[in-house]
Write a protein that holds these residues in place. Sequence first.
Motif, PDB file in Angstrom:
ATOM      1  N   THR A 105      -4.763  -2.521   7.878  1.00 32.13           N
ATOM      2  CA  THR A 105      -4.516  -2.224   6.466  1.00 32.13           C
ATOM      3  C   THR A 105      -5.753  -1.760   5.702  1.00 32.13           C
ATOM      4  OG1 THR A 105      -5.087  -4.472   5.791  1.00 32.13           O
ATOM      5  CG2 THR A 105      -2.785  -4.075   6.428  1.00 32.13           C
ATOM      6  N   ILE A 132      -5.491 -11.855  -0.528  1.00 26.35           N
ATOM      7  CA  ILE A 132      -6.138 -10.572  -0.240  1.00 26.35           C
ATOM      8  C   ILE A 132      -7.508 -10.589  -0.917  1.00 26.35           C
ATOM      9  CG2 ILE A 132      -5.954  -8.056  -0.477  1.00 26.35           C
ATOM     10  CD1 ILE A 132      -3.677  -9.353   1.193  1.00 26.35           C
ATOM     11  N   GLN A 185       0.840  -1.198   0.000  1.00 29.95           N
ATOM     12  CA  GLN A 185       0.000   0.000   0.000  1.00 29.95           C
ATOM     13  C   GLN A 185       0.879   1.254   0.000  1.00 29.95           C
ATOM     14  OE1 GLN A 185      -1.779  -0.979   3.977  1.00 29.95           O
ATOM     15  NE2 GLN A 185      -3.670  -1.163   2.793  1.00 29.95           N
ATOM     16  N   GLU A 205       0.848   3.415   2.115  1.00 26.08           N
ATOM     17  CA  GLU A 205       1.268   3.566   3.506  1.00 26.08           C
ATOM     18  C   GLU A 205       2.451   2.685   3.875  1.00 26.08           C
ATOM     19  OE1 GLU A 205      -1.746   3.023   2.361  1.00 26.08           O
ATOM     20  OE2 GLU A 205      -3.289   4.134   3.468  1.00 26.08           O
ATOM     21  N   GLY A 250      -6.723  -0.411 -10.387  1.00 20.74           N
ATOM     22  CA  GLY A 250      -5.516  -0.326  -9.560  1.00 20.74           C
ATOM     23  C   GLY A 250      -5.308   1.045  -8.937  1.00 20.74           C
TER      24      GLY A 250
END
Length: 645
Positions: free
Chosen positions: A496, A510, A413, A415, A522
């Motif tokens: 997450t 996932i 990610q 993050e 995406g």
Amino acid sequence: MSESVYPVPEAWARRARVTEEGYEQLHGRSLADPGSFWLEQARRLDWVKRPELAGDWSFDEADFHISWFADGKLNVAANCVDRHLASRGDQIAILWEPDEPSEEPRRYTYRQLHAEVCRFANVLKAQGVAKGDRVTIYMPMIPEAAFAVLACARIGAVHSVVFGGFSPEALAGRIVDCDSSVVITADEGRRGGKKVPLKANVDMAAAHAPSLETVIVVQATGGAVEMKAGRDLWYHEAAETVAGDCPAEPMAAEDPLFILYTSGSTGKPKGVLHSSAGYLLWASYTHELVFDYRPAEIYWCAADIGWVTGHSYIVYGPLANGATTLMFEGVPNWPDASRIWQVVDRHKVEILYTAPTALRSLMREGDSYVSATSRASLRLLGSVGEPINPEAWRWYHDVVGEGRCPIVDTWWQTETGGMLISPLPGATQLKPGSATRPLPGVDPQIVDADGKVLTGPTEGNLCIARSWPGQMRTVWGDHERFFQTYFTTYPGKYFTGDGCRRDEDGYYWITGRVDDVINVSGHRMGTAEVESALVLHPKVAEAAVVGMPHDIKGQGIYAYVTLNANCVADEDLRQELRNWVRKEIGPIATPDALQFAPGLPKTRSGKIMRRILRKIAENDVGSLGDTSTLADPSVVDDLVKNRVG
Ligand code: WTA
């Protein structure tokens, strides 16, 4: 072994840095003794002052903090450029493939890259940019975008790259949020034979961004633009007036490197802030491990520099590792659906990293576009950005890679700074659709709705139990929002936002976002952002936006819109509203379906029941569940009846 398991190919097992047994051992050691593991890994970077401290962090509210290698000092650009000069100064660092295939590619050796970055850094300095200042970069996919990013890193300025597909409004919001006074842009961008008016967009954004003082314009297409005296300057003119060398600023490990805005489930996009040392280490470590990368291999990450994938895997990771990184200005389906494979052949690409949405759109065009090309250079294929459906995985593996290239399906990610869950090509047996196992240093946990940690084969919400060096450090200007967003849902863990299943072999699958974030081709999009854009329209009273399944994009955007009294719901207005969102945010946010809804399903306390809206958008109207708690259950019948798409 079931037949859907793909063993490690012989050739990969032989050259592997990390083998099957090696992986278990490395992962075990990384968690048992993180301090020495990470200090050892830190040796992959060149330090001005080598750190003696590794991770120092707590995810608990009372003592919340995250830092890595805090006593170290280094410069990120020097790590990506200068340190390679002695050993591979004449090797190609950036290999640029233009949008127009008949044009010549551009190539920059590490030595040339060094000169370009120094010069760009001196132009920034001449404009008064200093350590800690924020610089917004709104660029097409040209080498100057990478020079600009590295120039900021060289002088310690914090870059904020804004994807060139975002609208002037979205750009202005990002300039204002990080209070940046300098924008670097180009006259125009090119994508698939079309021009993108970047400079004109900056001019429009400037009207809403009072902090903006300087616009540096790179001449990319030579198209006509207006230059505002006292504010705008041409890069090529400014570059002639500055010195050719620029020392790299020594930075503390925890000094910020960049901000990158990303969508969350609520409110405006967040400025995700990454650190210098921890981030670079993570980008370098994962790029080397996951691609089993050796210097000078031709590597292509087909992302845009405006997204985190471009940051970590076009620029920072590969350059830190002395790679030849290919940068592509164009799009996969122009001039036709063979473009990616043509580029692979033209440059003898060995490692290709792209997104499932691109694969699905090419797959639809048939295999002939692929089989017309050689692709003999390819050894490894990567996937990123969204779950890859097994059908696309098999096409990538069997048709593109002709069965000889492993696929690394990398989950991560904005993050996380870089990959967290991914196969290693020499160590991991593959299962189509699974990102497989956590990288060494990564400690994933699956929890139920109450935060209870689930063990064994299970399904739930994906958390990460401990910090890793590449983790984001804060939300720019809002540290409280950082803590609230990621560390309060399941106290003591990083949440997450993704759902996840773990199978009997410990493989992670996932399942997609469990919050109000959707993943369109995406690209991350917050449903709340699209709703805010819609309600800005004078005829719109209320809007609710959800994701819907989409064959190519993975997810599409489905908008329900309630109009103000006396407004007529017709085709023209539907088109107007779709264009409105496009203008407010950018083309990627355009609703795929827009339904006029006289009423939205709300609870008696006024909360919109998105679960029902999602089901209708998915056309799964047989299982709407309990609607008796709605203030007016009859609105549901109308919604179902007038479903669009
Ligand atoms: C999704 C992109 C499944 C996920 C790097 C995550 C994936 C979000 C994968 C982050 C993958 C990314 N398999 N899902 N291999 N990679 N995602 O911030 O939902 O743009 O939370 O970062 O993309 O998107 P972001």
